[in-house]
Write an enzyme that holds these catalytic residues in place. Structure first.
Site, PDB file in Angstrom:
ATOM      1  N   ASP A  35       0.952  -1.222  -0.249  1.00  0.00           N
ATOM      2  CA  ASP A  35      -0.020  -0.029  -0.127  1.00  0.00           C
ATOM      3  C   ASP A  35       0.940   0.905  -0.311  1.00  0.00           C
ATOM      4  OD1 ASP A  35      -2.359   1.655   0.325  1.00  0.00           O
ATOM      5  OD2 ASP A  35      -3.010   1.140   2.148  1.00  0.00           O
ATOM      6  N   ASN A  37       0.982   3.075  -2.861  1.00  0.00           N
ATOM      7  CA  ASN A  37       1.718   3.798  -3.697  1.00  0.00           C
ATOM      8  C   ASN A  37       1.793   5.069  -4.676  1.00  0.00           C
ATOM      9  OD1 ASN A  37       3.407   1.170  -4.199  1.00  0.00           O
ATOM     10  ND2 ASN A  37       1.567   0.499  -6.139  1.00  0.00           N
ATOM     11  N   HIS A  52       2.401   3.226  -9.282  1.00  0.00           N
ATOM     12  CA  HIS A  52       2.577   1.779  -9.229  1.00  0.00           C
ATOM     13  C   HIS A  52       3.746   1.781  -9.776  1.00  0.00           C
ATOM     14  CE1 HIS A  52      -2.012   1.942  -7.500  1.00  0.00           C
ATOM     15  NE2 HIS A  52      -1.701   2.854  -8.472  1.00  0.00           N
ATOM     16  N   TRP A  84     -11.743  -2.229  -9.211  1.00  0.00           N
ATOM     17  CA  TRP A  84     -12.582  -1.838  -9.661  1.00  0.00           C
ATOM     18  C   TRP A  84     -13.118  -0.702  -9.521  1.00  0.00           C
ATOM     19  CZ3 TRP A  84     -11.409  -4.621 -14.588  1.00  0.00           C
ATOM     20  CH2 TRP A  84     -10.596  -5.804 -13.710  1.00  0.00           C
ATOM     21  N   LEU A 146      10.445 -21.356  -4.421  1.00  0.00           N
ATOM     22  CA  LEU A 146       9.981 -19.792  -3.134  1.00  0.00           C
ATOM     23  C   LEU A 146       8.137 -20.245  -4.069  1.00  0.00           C
ATOM     24  CD1 LEU A 146       9.572 -17.301  -1.967  1.00  0.00           C
ATOM     25  CD2 LEU A 146       9.225 -16.355  -3.920  1.00  0.00           C
TER      26      LEU A 146
HETATM   27  C1  FPP Z   1      -2.369   0.169  -3.081  1.00  0.00           C
HETATM   28  O1  FPP Z   1      -2.259   1.734  -3.480  1.00  0.00           O
HETATM   29  C2  FPP Z   1      -1.507  -0.510  -3.814  1.00  0.00           C
HETATM   30  C3  FPP Z   1      -2.128  -1.282  -4.967  1.00  0.00           C
HETATM   31  C4  FPP Z   1      -3.623  -0.548  -5.411  1.00  0.00           C
HETATM   32  C5  FPP Z   1      -1.115  -2.256  -6.398  1.00  0.00           C
HETATM   33  C6  FPP Z   1      -0.376  -2.501  -5.739  1.00  0.00           C
HETATM   34  C7  FPP Z   1       0.662  -3.003  -7.210  1.00  0.00           C
HETATM   35  C8  FPP Z   1       1.355  -3.037  -6.913  1.00  0.00           C
HETATM   36  C9  FPP Z   1       2.696  -2.308  -6.253  1.00  0.00           C
HETATM   37  C10 FPP Z   1       2.067  -3.787  -8.613  1.00  0.00           C
HETATM   38  C11 FPP Z   1       1.661  -4.708  -8.365  1.00  0.00           C
HETATM   39  C12 FPP Z   1       2.238  -6.173  -9.571  1.00  0.00           C
HETATM   40  C13 FPP Z   1       2.554  -6.848 -10.673  1.00  0.00           C
HETATM   41  C14 FPP Z   1       3.468  -7.683 -11.654  1.00  0.00           C
HETATM   42  C15 FPP Z   1       1.495  -7.509  -9.959  1.00  0.00           C
HETATM   43  P1  FPP Z   1      -3.090   2.912  -3.722  1.00  0.00           P
HETATM   44  O2  FPP Z   1      -2.523   3.135  -4.831  1.00  0.00           O
HETATM   45  O3  FPP Z   1      -4.377   2.528  -2.403  1.00  0.00           O
HETATM   46  O4  FPP Z   1      -2.133   3.858  -2.763  1.00  0.00           O
HETATM   47  P2  FPP Z   1      -2.717   5.236  -1.830  1.00  0.00           P
HETATM   48  O5  FPP Z   1      -3.257   4.425  -0.569  1.00  0.00           O
HETATM   49  O6  FPP Z   1      -1.432   6.298  -1.225  1.00  0.00           O
HETATM   50  O7  FPP Z   1      -3.450   5.958  -2.819  1.00  0.00           O
END
Ligand code: FPP
Length: 255
Positions: A35, A37, A52, A84, A146
């Site tokens: 979480d 990103n 992301h 979504w 793994l």
């Molecule tokens: C939450 O951060 C993160 C996600 C919803 C996506 C996580 C995905 C990845 C880290 C990459 C995935 C890659 C592969 C290869 C499967 P947020 O967007 O909710 O962050 P925020 O809470 O700060 O807005």
């Protein structure tokens, strides 16, 4: 010179920190809610998708380190059934990431004997995502190292409802009786049927909730929360989480 010294010092710290871990008691299954990103990107004045993208890059580091430390299963919450609700451009971007990641990293995963696995409603994913992840699952099927378990289009309540429906159908058809339904029956109908439960759950970015993630499987797991945003998460944070885990006494309801 100064750069060399800094690099050497940081390598030392990493090595030193790994030594804080007892090789015997490494959590066999670690689940991570990646979480923060969006916040990482915002702090840098970048669009959310940049967060992301950076988050995707961290996965590689974490897989390598987990493998090196002897972790057997690494489950990563990559896309939830609730994701979504995000703007279409962000959803589209997120669902391109598995493909991007696997196009680049699949050879290395093969080399490292990593077995890619999925949990979630794969049928609900766009064709390009489905194709990329199913190829990775197929290509790595015989690997024995793994297990890298991607939770994609995953929601724990949906998983539980699906399991309950399947069991109810079996009861209706007389395959099993209602009194035979126990923990092991329910477990065997979950998307994690052949996996042990997570020993350790990590959630980054300071949020203290489960967000519909592995509600059944996390019943006795140890939780480790950190304020670090996922794109800033690194090998040393993983080691730190494991070190904290090793100091905890797991009692499973006993004394
Ligand atoms: C939450 O951060 C993160 C996600 C919803 C996506 C996580 C995905 C990845 C880290 C990459 C995935 C890659 C592969 C290869 C499967 P947020 O967007 O909710 O962050 P925020 O809470 O700060 O807005």
């Amino acid at each position: 010179m100064l750069e060399k010294l800094t690099k050497w010092k940081s390598a030392m710290t990493s090595e030193q920190k790994s030594k804080d871990i007892d090789d015997i008691n490494v959590p066999k299954h670690i689940a991570i809610i990646m979480d923060g990103n969006g916040r990482w990107a915002k702090q840098k004045g970048l669009p959310r998708v940049a967060g992301h993208h950076e988050g995707m890059k961290v996965i590689n580091k974490v897989v390598r380190k987990a493998d090196e430390l002897g972790v057997e299963i690494l489950t990563l919450y990559a896309f939830s059934t609730e994701n979504w609700k995000r703007p279409k451009t962000e959803v589209d971007y997120l669902l391109r990431l598995p493909e991007r990641f696997l196009n680049k990293e699949l050879p290395t995963l093969m080399e490292k004997n990593v077995k890619v696995r999925l949990m979630g409603s794969v049928d609900g994913l766009p064709d390009h995502t489905k194709k990329a992840v199913l190829k990775a699952v197929e290509d790595t099927e015989a690997n024995t190292g793994l297990v890298l378990n991607f939770a994609l289009n995953y929601g724990s309540r949906f998983e539980l409802i699906t399991a309950v429906k399947e069991i109810a159908k079996q009861v209706e058809e007389g395959v099993i009786s209602a009194t035979e339904v126990d923990e092991s029956v329910l477990t065997s109908h979950l998307m994690t049927a052949e996996l042990r439960d997570p020993d350790l759950l990590i959630r980054t970015s300071g949020e203290l909730r489960l967000s519909n993630f592995m509600l059944w499987q996390l019943a006795y797991s140890e939780f480790w929360f950190t304020d670090v945003l996922w794109p800033d998460f690194n090998e040393q944070h993983l080691v730190e989480a494991i070190a904290v885990y090793q100091k905890r006494a797991r009692r499973y309801g006993g004394v």
